[in-house]
Scaffold this active site. Structure first.
Site, mmCIF file in Angstrom:
data_model
loop_
_atom_site.group_PDB
_atom_site.id
_atom_site.type_symbol
_atom_site.label_atom_id
_atom_site.label_comp_id
_atom_site.label_asym_id
_atom_site.label_seq_id
_atom_site.Cartn_x
_atom_site.Cartn_y
_atom_site.Cartn_z
ATOM 1 N N HIS A 158 1.258 1.113 -13.393
ATOM 2 C CA HIS A 158 2.117 -0.056 -13.870
ATOM 3 C C HIS A 158 3.522 0.429 -13.751
ATOM 4 O O HIS A 158 3.863 1.364 -14.297
ATOM 5 C CB HIS A 158 1.697 -0.271 -15.229
ATOM 6 C CG HIS A 158 2.423 -1.532 -15.768
ATOM 7 N ND1 HIS A 158 2.193 -2.784 -15.235
ATOM 8 C CD2 HIS A 158 3.460 -1.939 -16.775
ATOM 9 C CE1 HIS A 158 2.936 -3.756 -15.776
ATOM 10 N NE2 HIS A 158 3.580 -3.098 -16.768
ATOM 11 N N ASN B 220 -5.031 2.729 -13.267
ATOM 12 C CA ASN B 220 -4.174 1.772 -12.613
ATOM 13 C C ASN B 220 -2.646 2.307 -12.866
ATOM 14 O O ASN B 220 -2.524 3.226 -13.684
ATOM 15 C CB ASN B 220 -4.130 0.673 -13.577
ATOM 16 C CG ASN B 220 -3.152 -0.450 -12.991
ATOM 17 O OD1 ASN B 220 -3.061 -0.855 -11.754
ATOM 18 N ND2 ASN B 220 -2.268 -1.272 -13.714
ATOM 19 N N ASN C 129 1.571 2.984 -2.533
ATOM 20 C CA ASN C 129 1.041 4.125 -3.435
ATOM 21 C C ASN C 129 -0.355 4.531 -2.842
ATOM 22 O O ASN C 129 -0.629 5.686 -3.125
ATOM 23 C CB ASN C 129 0.643 3.241 -4.809
ATOM 24 C CG ASN C 129 1.798 3.516 -5.762
ATOM 25 O OD1 ASN C 129 2.121 4.428 -6.228
ATOM 26 N ND2 ASN C 129 2.467 2.302 -6.112
ATOM 27 N N ASP D 153 -3.391 -4.356 -18.923
ATOM 28 C CA ASP D 153 -2.357 -3.441 -19.126
ATOM 29 C C ASP D 153 -2.674 -2.956 -20.563
ATOM 30 O O ASP D 153 -1.565 -2.567 -21.122
ATOM 31 C CB ASP D 153 -0.883 -3.516 -18.773
ATOM 32 C CG ASP D 153 -0.974 -4.047 -17.257
ATOM 33 O OD1 ASP D 153 -1.828 -3.550 -16.378
ATOM 34 O OD2 ASP D 153 -0.218 -4.868 -16.906
ATOM 35 N N LEU E 21 -9.280 -7.663 -13.625
ATOM 36 C CA LEU E 21 -10.762 -7.201 -13.635
ATOM 37 C C LEU E 21 -11.697 -7.904 -14.664
ATOM 38 O O LEU E 21 -11.309 -8.002 -15.573
ATOM 39 C CB LEU E 21 -10.944 -5.767 -13.433
ATOM 40 C CG LEU E 21 -10.252 -5.154 -12.395
ATOM 41 C CD1 LEU E 21 -10.430 -3.662 -12.388
ATOM 42 C CD2 LEU E 21 -10.589 -5.701 -10.950
ATOM 43 N N GLY F 51 0.738 -1.331 0.006
ATOM 44 C CA GLY F 51 0.109 0.025 -0.159
ATOM 45 C C GLY F 51 0.793 1.257 -0.123
ATOM 46 O O GLY F 51 0.139 2.363 0.517
HETATM 47 C C1 GAR Z 1 3.516 -1.013 -7.335
HETATM 48 O O1 GAR Z 1 4.973 -1.110 -7.630
HETATM 49 C C2 GAR Z 1 2.525 -0.785 -8.455
HETATM 50 O O2 GAR Z 1 2.992 -0.185 -9.465
HETATM 51 C C3 GAR Z 1 2.632 -2.438 -8.826
HETATM 52 O O3 GAR Z 1 2.629 -3.151 -7.606
HETATM 53 C C4 GAR Z 1 3.439 -2.222 -6.534
HETATM 54 C C5 GAR Z 1 2.362 -2.233 -5.316
HETATM 55 O O4 GAR Z 1 3.304 -1.477 -4.163
HETATM 56 N N1 GAR Z 1 1.470 -2.890 -9.618
HETATM 57 C C6 GAR Z 1 1.672 -3.776 -10.482
HETATM 58 O O5 GAR Z 1 2.694 -4.650 -10.657
HETATM 59 C C7 GAR Z 1 0.435 -3.920 -11.367
HETATM 60 N N2 GAR Z 1 0.670 -4.905 -12.586
HETATM 61 P P1 GAR Z 1 2.325 -0.823 -3.147
HETATM 62 O O6 GAR Z 1 1.344 -1.807 -2.547
HETATM 63 O O7 GAR Z 1 3.344 -0.261 -2.213
HETATM 64 O O8 GAR Z 1 1.674 0.448 -3.749
#
Ligand code: GAR
Length: 211
Positions: free
Chosen positions: A110, A108, A14, A146, A94, A12
């Site tokens: 990525h 999203n 982000n 994506d 989804l 979490g």
């Molecule tokens: C982040 O790096 C996000 O961009 C990635 O997962 C991580 C989550 O970190 N998402 C993907 O790879 C989606 N395909 P967080 O829980 O610390 O935000």
């Protein structure tokens, strides 16, 4: 203010960056956090969100059929009346049911250029291929993996990053700023929603990131 439903499956970081932007950053007055939702009831990010004062909800996706599960999640989220569904490390594909329920309002982030890399393990991919640079991408979610229209991209300089941890550290720092900035620009009407065709022809130029 626009209401955000933030969806996560893990750490979490982000989500934290977005909540901080809402509470006293670029999203202040523009957005509010309607709910932080997880498909994993024990995701560390949920507890962090509660600690930051956000409403939280969860429903375990373990062993569930995708369409049925997503229909229940749509019901839960609708209860919070979100304007935008913001995926922040939500590690599930989804179903069309979900996409249609919030069509054009699902974002999203990525950790790669979605034209070059889709799915999981994007930082590992950049590290193993010794890329001198990768790109963080914020995009609208459509029914592909994506494949949705790109709203913003920002480069990450990976020269001299000699561990996966360093690649992730540099990438996440960009993610945290780009996501909040992109949402702020979207809500201020500064972003036109690209169609897939225009996005493929002319990818948006990177904007300077305001911390
Ligand atoms: C982040 O790096 C996000 O961009 C990635 O997962 C991580 C989550 O970190 N998402 C993907 O790879 C989606 N395909 P967080 O829980 O610390 O935000």
């Amino acid at each position: 203010a626009k209401r955000l439903a933030i969806l996560l499956s893990g750490r979490g970081s982000n989500m934290v960056a977005l909540v901080q932007a809402v509470q006293n950053g670029v999203l202040q007055g523009l957005a509010e956090v309607a709910v932080v939702f997880s498909n994993k009831p024990d995701a560390p990010g949920l507890e962090t969100a509660a600690g930051l004062g956000c409403p939280t909800a969860s429903l375990s996706s373990q062993g569930r059929k995708r369409a049925e599960y997503d229909a229940e999640v749509v019901e839960i989220l609708n209860h919070y009346q979100p304007d935008y569904v913001v995926l922040a490390g939500y590690m599930r594909i989804l179903s069309p049911t979900f996409i249609r329920a919030f069509a054009g309002r699902i974002l999203n982030i990525h950790p790669a250029d979605t034209h070059q890399h889709q799915g999981l393990h994007a930082y590992e991919w950049a590290f193993e291929n010794q890329l001198p640079e990768t790109k963080i991408t914020v995009h609208l979610v459509d029914e592909g993996l994506d494949t949705g229209p790109i709203l913003a991209q920002h480069p990450v300089d990976l020269r001299g990053a000699d561990t996966l941890g360093e690649v992730e550290r540099r990438g996440l720092a960009v993610e945290h700023r780009l996501y909040a900035n992109t949402l702020a620009r979207l809500m201020q009407g500064e972003l036109s929603i690209p169609t897939s065709e225009t996005a493929a022809v002319s990818p948006p130029t990177p904007e300077p990131l305001v911390p």
